[in-house]
Design a protein around this motif. Structure first.
Motif, PDB file in Angstrom:
ATOM      1  N   ILE A 221       0.831  -1.206   0.000  1.00 47.24           N
ATOM      2  CA  ILE A 221       0.000   0.000   0.000  1.00 47.24           C
ATOM      3  C   ILE A 221       0.866   1.257   0.000  1.00 47.24           C
ATOM      4  O   ILE A 221       0.482   2.287  -0.570  1.00 47.24           O
ATOM      5  CB  ILE A 221      -0.984  -0.014   1.191  1.00 47.24           C
ATOM      6  N   LEU A 222       2.059   1.167   0.597  1.00 42.45           N
ATOM      7  CA  LEU A 222       2.977   2.311   0.518  1.00 42.45           C
ATOM      8  C   LEU A 222       3.385   2.569  -0.931  1.00 42.45           C
ATOM      9  O   LEU A 222       3.479   3.731  -1.367  1.00 42.45           O
ATOM     10  CB  LEU A 222       4.212   2.058   1.386  1.00 42.45           C
ATOM     11  N   ARG A 223       3.617   1.498  -1.666  1.00 40.65           N
ATOM     12  CA  ARG A 223       3.946   1.672  -3.091  1.00 40.65           C
ATOM     13  C   ARG A 223       2.751   2.259  -3.836  1.00 40.65           C
ATOM     14  O   ARG A 223       2.923   3.078  -4.741  1.00 40.65           O
ATOM     15  CB  ARG A 223       4.383   0.339  -3.708  1.00 40.65           C
ATOM     16  N   ARG A 224       1.565   1.827  -3.457  1.00 38.98           N
ATOM     17  CA  ARG A 224       0.366   2.392  -4.107  1.00 38.98           C
ATOM     18  C   ARG A 224       0.252   3.888  -3.819  1.00 38.98           C
ATOM     19  O   ARG A 224      -0.301   4.639  -4.640  1.00 38.98           O
ATOM     20  CB  ARG A 224      -0.890   1.655  -3.616  1.00 38.98           C
TER      21      ARG A 224
ATOM     22  N   ASP B 231      10.046   0.829  -2.176  1.00 43.14           N
ATOM     23  CA  ASP B 231      10.650   0.081  -1.080  1.00 43.14           C
ATOM     24  C   ASP B 231      12.076   0.583  -0.839  1.00 43.14           C
ATOM     25  O   ASP B 231      12.820   0.848  -1.790  1.00 43.14           O
ATOM     26  CB  ASP B 231      10.695  -1.411  -1.406  1.00 43.14           C
ATOM     27  N   ALA B 232      12.429   0.666   0.415  1.00 41.70           N
ATOM     28  CA  ALA B 232      13.809   1.020   0.743  1.00 41.70           C
ATOM     29  C   ALA B 232      14.747  -0.052   0.183  1.00 41.70           C
ATOM     30  O   ALA B 232      14.371  -1.226   0.092  1.00 41.70           O
ATOM     31  CB  ALA B 232      13.972   1.128   2.257  1.00 41.70           C
ATOM     32  N   PRO B 233      15.951   0.319  -0.219  1.00 44.30           N
ATOM     33  CA  PRO B 233      16.870  -0.659  -0.819  1.00 44.30           C
ATOM     34  C   PRO B 233      17.070  -1.908   0.035  1.00 44.30           C
ATOM     35  O   PRO B 233      17.131  -3.024  -0.502  1.00 44.30           O
ATOM     36  CB  PRO B 233      18.172   0.141  -0.957  1.00 44.30           C
ATOM     37  N   THR B 234      17.144  -1.734   1.343  1.00 42.56           N
ATOM     38  CA  THR B 234      17.331  -2.907   2.209  1.00 42.56           C
ATOM     39  C   THR B 234      16.126  -3.839   2.126  1.00 42.56           C
ATOM     40  O   THR B 234      16.282  -5.070   2.121  1.00 42.56           O
ATOM     41  CB  THR B 234      17.528  -2.457   3.667  1.00 42.56           C
ATOM     42  N   VAL B 235      14.945  -3.269   2.045  1.00 43.51           N
ATOM     43  CA  VAL B 235      13.734  -4.085   1.930  1.00 43.51           C
ATOM     44  C   VAL B 235      13.756  -4.864   0.616  1.00 43.51           C
ATOM     45  O   VAL B 235      13.437  -6.061   0.576  1.00 43.51           O
ATOM     46  CB  VAL B 235      12.472  -3.196   2.012  1.00 43.51           C
TER      47      VAL B 235
ATOM     48  N   LEU C 108      20.301   0.859   6.813  1.00 46.58           N
ATOM     49  CA  LEU C 108      18.856   0.878   6.544  1.00 46.58           C
ATOM     50  C   LEU C 108      18.413   2.283   6.128  1.00 46.58           C
ATOM     51  O   LEU C 108      17.770   3.027   6.868  1.00 46.58           O
ATOM     52  CB  LEU C 108      18.083   0.402   7.789  1.00 46.58           C
ATOM     53  N   ALA C 109      18.777   2.629   4.918  1.00 49.19           N
ATOM     54  CA  ALA C 109      18.438   3.962   4.410  1.00 49.19           C
ATOM     55  C   ALA C 109      16.982   3.990   3.952  1.00 49.19           C
ATOM     56  O   ALA C 109      16.541   3.112   3.211  1.00 49.19           O
ATOM     57  CB  ALA C 109      19.356   4.321   3.253  1.00 49.19           C
ATOM     58  N   ALA C 110      16.243   4.981   4.405  1.00 47.38           N
ATOM     59  CA  ALA C 110      14.845   5.143   3.990  1.00 47.38           C
ATOM     60  C   ALA C 110      14.424   6.586   4.241  1.00 47.38           C
ATOM     61  O   ALA C 110      14.814   7.188   5.241  1.00 47.38           O
ATOM     62  CB  ALA C 110      13.934   4.181   4.752  1.00 47.38           C
ATOM     63  N   ASP C 111      13.619   7.116   3.356  1.00 52.70           N
ATOM     64  CA  ASP C 111      13.101   8.466   3.554  1.00 52.70           C
ATOM     65  C   ASP C 111      12.036   8.496   4.635  1.00 52.70           C
ATOM     66  O   ASP C 111      11.743   9.565   5.182  1.00 52.70           O
ATOM     67  CB  ASP C 111      12.523   8.998   2.242  1.00 52.70           C
ATOM     68  N   ALA C 112      11.452   7.330   4.897  1.00 50.46           N
ATOM     69  CA  ALA C 112      10.473   7.229   5.979  1.00 50.46           C
ATOM     70  C   ALA C 112      10.554   5.830   6.571  1.00 50.46           C
ATOM     71  O   ALA C 112      10.494   4.836   5.843  1.00 50.46           O
ATOM     72  CB  ALA C 112       9.067   7.502   5.474  1.00 50.46           C
ATOM     73  N   LEU C 113      10.736   5.777   7.864  1.00 53.51           N
ATOM     74  CA  LEU C 113      10.730   4.507   8.590  1.00 53.51           C
ATOM     75  C   LEU C 113       9.462   4.457   9.436  1.00 53.51           C
ATOM     76  O   LEU C 113       9.172   5.394  10.184  1.00 53.51           O
ATOM     77  CB  LEU C 113      11.960   4.395   9.489  1.00 53.51           C
ATOM     78  N   ILE C 114       8.735   3.385   9.286  1.00 56.37           N
ATOM     79  CA  ILE C 114       7.498   3.219  10.040  1.00 56.37           C
ATOM     80  C   ILE C 114       7.656   2.010  10.946  1.00 56.37           C
ATOM     81  O   ILE C 114       8.148   0.959  10.512  1.00 56.37           O
ATOM     82  CB  ILE C 114       6.305   3.013   9.087  1.00 56.37           C
TER      83      ILE C 114
END
Length: 351
Positions: free
Chosen positions: A241-244, A249-253, A275-281
């Motif tokens: 749903i985040l992709r929607r 997806d973060a590169p690590t995911v 764990l690079a991400a613009d948003a971590l939930i």
């Protein structure tokens, strides 16, 4: 802190109570609903017989089901969105309301029949076969479930059963809608609902252009074992749903998801800085847990934690709309959770 079952839908606490006695969304009910009189949408012409392929083979439904039981975590939402009242559904033990249901499901049911009684059975200890059978279903749906082949075989002895089409717990809301729509003979209505829901999503996401193309990771932390960061893989409904919503997806995911059909994977805490991400939930039971994570010598190196680009979700009901999205829950997700994601991307932590 976490149980496998709860992780699937909510990645949450082990405080999920074992309630082996079936309960009802409304007044106590045992196969007492009259779904034949609570159907708002007519079936498509020539809808039956129909055969549905799924993870455990094929199931043929010869005529319009009159008593539908669900064993997934949002199948009941899909059924109601199509104008049909289920006779039984899984109890919502995390993120649910006092009735073991959700407010959006209850509202959907009330629109169809304010006096409807729907049995809710607890599946904490596995699929409650006896309680499912007690609803006397003529169709069992598990389009978004984790039932095993053994479960499927046993359920099929009760009534024709439709399992998930791909991976366990990995069916998108749109695919669930398609499968359930076919099973109920309401594919035309399913297509209409999908279009309406997607428009809702597009309209809401347009208000937050800052999230488009941003990377996201959805994690959970186990206080008793902080040696790993557990992450939902690309197959899980949360990243879906985040992709929607326009994120990636973060590169690590992405890396952890390759060749992995599971809904989650672990990253060593020693690799937190990667764990690079613009948003971590992630989930918390108490907002104070954020401080514990940020001061942890390893987990505190997670870039999004260091820069305040995170959502520390303590609102279980709202978070449930993201882990178990449906046409009924989507308005809540868009109104309450989407702004949190945008805030995290902006560098303002949200809860």
């Amino acid at each position: 802190m976490f149980t496998r079952r709860s992780l699937v839908v909510v990645a949450t606490t082990g405080a999920v109570a074992l309630a082996l006695t079936a309960c009802s969304t409304g007044p106590t009910s045992q196969a007492s609903a009259d779904p034949a009189t609570a159907t708002a949408v007519a079936v498509d012409k020539d809808a039956f017989p129909t055969t549905i392929k799924h993870a455990f083979g094929e199931t043929t439904i010869t005529s319009e089901p009159k008593r539908v039981a669900t064993v997934g975590w949002n199948d009941q939402d899909i059924v109601v969105s199509l104008g049909v009242l289920p006779v039984g559904a899984t109890k919502i033990t995390w993120g649910g309301n006092a009735k073991g249901s959700t407010d959006w499901f209850d509202a959907g049911v009330a629109k169809l029949d304010p006096k409807a009684e729907i049995t809710r059975y607890d599946d904490t200890a596995g699929v409650p076969l006896d309680q499912v059978a007690a609803t006397k279903p003529d169709l069992i749906l598990g389009a978004n479930s984790g039932i095993t082949k053994e479960d499927y075989d046993k359920l099929s002895k009760i009534a024709p059963t439709v399992a998930y089409p791909g991976e366990a717990w990995g069916t998108s809301w749109e695919d669930s809608l398609k499968v359930v729509g076919q099973a109920l003979g309401r594919s035309t209505q399913a297509t209409k609902i999908a279009a309406e829901t997607n428009k809702q999503i597009d309209d809401a996401v347009a208000k937050y252009p800052q999230i488009k193309g941003k990377s996201a990771a959805w994690a959970w932390f186990t206080p008793t074992d902080l040696s790993v960061v557990s992450l939902y893989t690309s197959h899980d409904l949360r990243p879906q749903i985040l992709r929607r919503f326009g994120m990636v997806d973060a590169p690590t995911v992405t890396t952890l998801s390759k060749g992995n059909k599971q809904f989650s994977a672990n990253l060593s805490a020693e690799k937190s800085s990667t764990l690079a991400a613009d948003a971590l939930i992630f989930y918390v039971e108490d907002p104070k847990q954020v401080d514990q994570l940020k001061t942890h010598p390893l987990l505190g190196q997670i870039p999004a934690l260091k820069t305040n680009h995170y959502v520390a979700s303590a609102d279980n009901a709202t978070a449930l709309t993201m882990s178990s999205p449906s046409p009924l829950s989507m308005p809540v997700a868009l109104a309450k959770f989407l702004p949190k994601i945008a805030s995290a991307v902006d560098g303002t932590p949200a809860q």
